[in-house]
Design a protein around this motif. Structure first.
Motif, PDB file in Angstrom:
ATOM      1  N   PRO A 243       0.839  -1.159  -0.052  1.00  0.00           N
ATOM      2  CA  PRO A 243       0.010  -0.273   0.045  1.00  0.00           C
ATOM      3  C   PRO A 243       0.847   1.123  -0.204  1.00  0.00           C
ATOM      4  O   PRO A 243       0.452   2.258  -0.735  1.00  0.00           O
ATOM      5  CB  PRO A 243      -0.774  -0.025   1.144  1.00  0.00           C
ATOM      6  N   GLU A 244       2.062   1.243   0.725  1.00  0.00           N
ATOM      7  CA  GLU A 244       2.892   2.459   0.828  1.00  0.00           C
ATOM      8  C   GLU A 244       3.450   2.747  -0.479  1.00  0.00           C
ATOM      9  O   GLU A 244       3.519   4.003  -1.051  1.00  0.00           O
ATOM     10  CB  GLU A 244       3.800   2.140   1.937  1.00  0.00           C
ATOM     11  N   ILE A 245       3.746   1.609  -1.418  1.00  0.00           N
ATOM     12  CA  ILE A 245       4.617   1.918  -2.722  1.00  0.00           C
ATOM     13  C   ILE A 245       3.256   2.591  -3.468  1.00  0.00           C
ATOM     14  O   ILE A 245       3.585   3.389  -4.221  1.00  0.00           O
ATOM     15  CB  ILE A 245       4.989   0.631  -3.053  1.00  0.00           C
ATOM     16  N   VAL A 246       2.380   1.936  -3.606  1.00  0.00           N
ATOM     17  CA  VAL A 246       0.980   2.309  -4.386  1.00  0.00           C
ATOM     18  C   VAL A 246       0.647   3.865  -3.974  1.00  0.00           C
ATOM     19  O   VAL A 246       0.422   4.568  -4.889  1.00  0.00           O
ATOM     20  CB  VAL A 246      -0.293   1.309  -4.486  1.00  0.00           C
ATOM     21  N   GLN A 251       0.204   9.432  -5.632  1.00  0.00           N
ATOM     22  CA  GLN A 251       0.344  10.911  -5.327  1.00  0.00           C
ATOM     23  C   GLN A 251       1.164  11.515  -6.143  1.00  0.00           C
ATOM     24  O   GLN A 251       1.080  12.662  -6.514  1.00  0.00           O
ATOM     25  CB  GLN A 251       0.834  10.817  -3.985  1.00  0.00           C
ATOM     26  N   GLY A 252       2.088  10.703  -7.036  1.00  0.00           N
ATOM     27  CA  GLY A 252       3.045  11.191  -8.109  1.00  0.00           C
ATOM     28  C   GLY A 252       2.163  11.507  -9.346  1.00  0.00           C
ATOM     29  O   GLY A 252       2.825  11.821 -10.411  1.00  0.00           O
ATOM     30  N   SER A 300      -8.193   3.438   3.125  1.00  0.00           N
ATOM     31  CA  SER A 300      -7.621   4.818   3.000  1.00  0.00           C
ATOM     32  C   SER A 300      -7.410   5.100   1.417  1.00  0.00           C
ATOM     33  O   SER A 300      -6.759   6.270   1.043  1.00  0.00           O
ATOM     34  CB  SER A 300      -6.280   4.859   3.641  1.00  0.00           C
ATOM     35  N   HIS A 301      -8.224   4.350   0.624  1.00  0.00           N
ATOM     36  CA  HIS A 301      -8.619   4.688  -0.676  1.00  0.00           C
ATOM     37  C   HIS A 301      -7.244   4.442  -1.621  1.00  0.00           C
ATOM     38  O   HIS A 301      -6.764   5.059  -2.538  1.00  0.00           O
ATOM     39  CB  HIS A 301      -9.124   6.197  -1.249  1.00  0.00           C
ATOM     40  N   ILE A 302      -6.137   3.563  -0.965  1.00  0.00           N
ATOM     41  CA  ILE A 302      -4.993   3.342  -1.698  1.00  0.00           C
ATOM     42  C   ILE A 302      -5.153   1.977  -2.902  1.00  0.00           C
ATOM     43  O   ILE A 302      -5.037   2.155  -3.927  1.00  0.00           O
ATOM     44  CB  ILE A 302      -3.730   2.981  -0.953  1.00  0.00           C
TER      45      ILE A 302
END
Ligand SMILES: [Zn+2]
Length: 478
Positions: A243-246, A251-252, A300-302
């Motif tokens: 999730p953190e990678i996505v 966001q980019g 969290s919509h990721i």
């Protein structure tokens, strides 16, 4: 406007935006109005119940013990109204041949035998002539192309250079890529190493497919998608790191979508330790920390969607790796070898998906019911170009509706399943809440626990690349 046929009365209508008490008026196969005090010749009482858009299962494989007939039957009983299976040039799926020809056959077969409306994703292998196939498939209404970054020895892995070429082609035609992101060489290295050491029992399965290989493949796929400006859908995300990678990539500004499955939310490697080959799925069932990280990504919509990745197989097929329904019939039963690496991948989950995600997600306080509707109805419809025909209860949409009773207690049990799969990894799980009634295009699908619709009324749904979420003017995904 066609005359109203029926009204679903007094329920709590759920959308991605929220929950509101309303009647839903249905006529001519469409939703005519959502409001109060609506009247029609027939009324379906939904008081005390939720009224959901029909569930869209955007990832499944009706090629093992089930074809589209019995697979869609099982799905319908689980509150699903639209399925998006993968088809392609796979001998192991019982469908050799050019991908576009396989899919043409499957569209014809599906309209004959499926109980549910369906779209289709193409799945490519290295030998596919993608220069010919991508434009052909786009014209047929297939804008999504899946590639495997694993299973090199089964002839399923797409070599990197060809994956890049396919992404560039798909992007140029207005399509999207989907990847199974695991590093297949890493997995094979570990499987060989364990095998050489005689470590082939069930406890070596999860360590042979570690998180780092999903992390690496996600990074690689995301990089290739960026190079080719191709929208990318990451199927069945399972590792806690993802999730953190996505999140960073989204966001980019990259057009990336993430999917997970009920088994990566609610099951752990414990299922493999207890049930051996029956719990072998790819990526593997991992640990509680992975489940919770994926839930947080969903909340969290990721992560955008939940789909089943259901492979409806029989227990005996799992043990010895038998392929299609036809080949099981013609193969004598074989003794399981006890070697976890020889067992086949895949498990059935489509019929339990809604109940499991509702129970562990909504009852468990991990996601809201509107978020469930976003991830299982609205977002798959938006991403694959089926919105607003599917995925939403609003005027003009197809009348694909599920009435869900949050007060019904059930114990999940393989004996109660429909279709040909004969086991479930959710066996014995107690859940609160169940789909009680469903319709598609105003036609009753499930009522009183029985299928009411006949085969032959399902439609193939071409994906609209111009309205797909990733298209320039498409729908943003929540
Ligand atoms: Zn799959």
């Amino acid at each position: 406007m066609a005359k109203a046929d029926c009204v679903i009365k007094g329920g709590l209508v759920v959308s991605g935006e929220g929950i509101a008490r309303a009647d839903v008026l249905v006529g001519g196969g469409k939703i005519q109005q959502v409001g109060s005090n609506l009247k029609a010749p027939k009324a379906i009482d939904a008081s005390g119940k939720y009224v959901l858009p029909g569930i869209i299962d955007a990832h499944n494989h009706p090629v093992y013990a089930d074809k589209l007939d019995t697979f869609s039957l099982a799905a319908a009983h689980g509150g699903v109204t639209t399925i998006i299976p993968f088809f392609g040039n796979f001998a192991s799926w019982g469908t050799p041949g050019k991908t576009s020809e396989v899919i043409k056959r499957m569209i014809e077969e599906g309209e004959r035998i499926s109980y549910l409306d369906f779209a289709i994703h193409a799945a490519f292998v290295a030998e596919d002539d993608i220069k010919v196939e991508v434009p052909k498939l786009m014209k047929m209404g297939i804008p999504s192309f899946k590639m495997f970054m694993t299973y090199p020895r089964r002839g399923m892995m797409m070599p990197d250079e060809k994956m890049l070429a396919a992404m560039a082609l798909a992007a140029g035609e207005g399509g999207m890529a989907m990847v199974h992101a695991e590093n297949g060489y890493g997995i094979d290295y570990l499987v060989d190493k364990f095998t050489a050491e005689g470590k082939v029992s069930r406890e070596y399965f999860m360590p042979s497919q570690p998180n780092v290989l999903e992390v690496e493949a996600v990074h690689r796929a995301v990089a290739y998608a960026a190079l080719t400006d191709c929208p990318l859908y990451l199927v069945h995300l399972s590792a806690r790191e993802i999730p953190e990678i996505v999140r960073q990539m989204k966001q980019g500004g990259q057009r990336i979508y993430g999917e997970t499955c009920p088994q990566y939310l609610s099951l752990t490697n414990q299922a493999v330790l207890e049930r051996g080959a029956l719990g072998k799925v790819g990526p593997p069932l991992r640990e509680k920390e992975d489940n919770e990280a994926i839930w947080r990504g969903l909340a969290s919509h990721i992560i955008d969607t939940v789909a089943s990745d259901s492979c409806n197989v029989k227990a005996e097929q799992k043990e010895w790796g038998g392929a299609s329904r036809d080949s099981i019939a013609s193969s004598p039963a074989r003794k399981p070898s006890g070697n976890i690496f020889e067992a086949r991948f895949g498990a059935p989950s489509v019929e339990q998906m809604l109940q499991v995600v509702y129970h562990d997600g909504v009852n468990g306080g991990r996601i809201t019911l509107p978020r469930l509707v976003q991830t299982m109805c609205e977002n798959p419809a938006k991403i694959f170009g089926l919105y607003p025909k599917k995925g939403v209860i609003q005027t003009g949409a197809d009348a694909d509706i599920v009435v869900f009773d949050p007060a019904v207690r059930c114990t999940i049990n393989a004996d109660k399943m429909h279709g040909n799969a004969d086991y479930t990894l959710f066996e014995g799980k107690e859940v609160l809440g169940a789909p009680m009634f469903s319709m598609q295009r105003g036609e009753v699908l499930i009522e009183g626990g029985e299928i009411r619709r006949k085969q032959g009324n399902a439609r193939f749904l071409p994906g609209n690349r111009d309205t797909a979420a990733y298209a320039r003017n498409g729908y943003p995904v929540a």
